[in-house]
Scaffold this motif. Structure first.
Motif: not given
Length: 275
Positions: A154-181
């Motif tokens: 739960m904390r991981a998601v909250k941290l990511q949401k906070r960072a995303a609000r200031v633009g620190f986030d991948w634009p779509d799931t493709a980059q996330v899937l690449d990072k998972i690999a």
């Protein structure tokens, strides 16, 4: 010392519960166990009770929910009593603070703002108010008040949401899937060549990115994992039931047989869902 008469009033007031807690914590006549407790020792019970509330809701066990909400309320009263004893704040301060917060954060209900908003817009407005509150408390960092005591997922998601609000986030799931690999490959490498501490670190990185993928897919990872846990429990119990019909236990079987029974349970579930 004589107890406050309200203790024995058998009513449903919070005042009665507070009087009971005060009596339990009385240094001369209270319960030795309760007297010994402090914030740190009680905090794990608070977390446990919150999860038991969630469990009762998930099972739609409303009588159990009544009891679990009472247990959780007791935790609030317990912490407030200890704070009062230490001169930090009182129960009334707790109630006043949350009441003020709810009024301030709902101007569309208690103020002049329009109620004609989507749920998403209300969430955005809520976050703006919270950001202003953090600034007023001189919390300059974006991640400053994401609670350390939250469950890690739960904390991981909250941290990511906070960072995303200031633009620190991948634009779509493709980059996330690449990072998972990428993280999966690093975990395999760590398993084969690195220390256990490094394996643990890489496992954490992979779990963090998995939480990020869930966020991008609008999936609550805690809810998804609870559902997966429940599914695993159902199907494993089906294995146990099938073996018990032959007077056997899982330890009397092997992986191949149990995998067949698992798939049978899975097929039954899918058939029931289709029907």
């Amino acid at each position: 010392m004589p107890h406050d008469p309200i203790v024995f009033a058998r009513d449903g007031s919070v005042a009665r519960l507070r009087a009971i807690m005060a009596a339990l914590r009385d240094p001369d006549s209270g319960c030795p166990w309760d007297i010994e407790q402090d914030f740190t020792s009680i905090a794990p019970y608070t977390i446990e009770e919150a999860y038991e509330v969630a469990d009762a809701i998930e099972q739609q066990d409303w009588p159990a929910l009544q009891g679990e909400l009472g247990d959780l309320l007791l935790q609030v009263v317990y912490h407030a009593q200890m704070a009062d004893e230490a001169g930090h704040f009182s129960f009334a301060d707790v109630a006043r603070a949350i009441s003020d917060k709810m009024v301030a954060r709902h101007p569309h209900v208690f103020g002049d703002e329009s109620r004609e908003k989507s749920a998403e817009q209300q969430v955005n407005d809520w976050e703006k108010v919270k950001a202003a509150e953090r600034a007023a408390r001189a919390q300059g960092g974006v991640l400053d008040d994401v609670a350390l005591g939250l469950p890690a997922l739960m904390r991981a998601v909250k941290l990511q949401k906070r960072a995303a609000r200031v633009g620190f986030d991948w634009p779509d799931t493709a980059q996330v899937l690449d990072k998972i690999a990428e993280e999966s490959a690093e975990l395999v490498e760590a398993r084969d060549t690195l220390t256990q501490a490094q394996v643990t670190e890489e496992m954490g990185d992979l779990l963090f990115v998995m939480a990020n993928l869930a966020r991008h897919l609008n999936v609550d990872p805690e809810e998804a994992l609870r559902a997966a846990n429940a599914k695993f429990t159902r199907r494993f119990r089906a294995i146990e039931a099938a073996l018990a019909a032959e007077n056997r236990r899982p330890e009397d079987s092997d992986l191949i047989e149990m995998d067949v029974l698992w798939n049978a349970a899975k097929a039954v579930e899918k058939g029931n869902a289709a029907g």
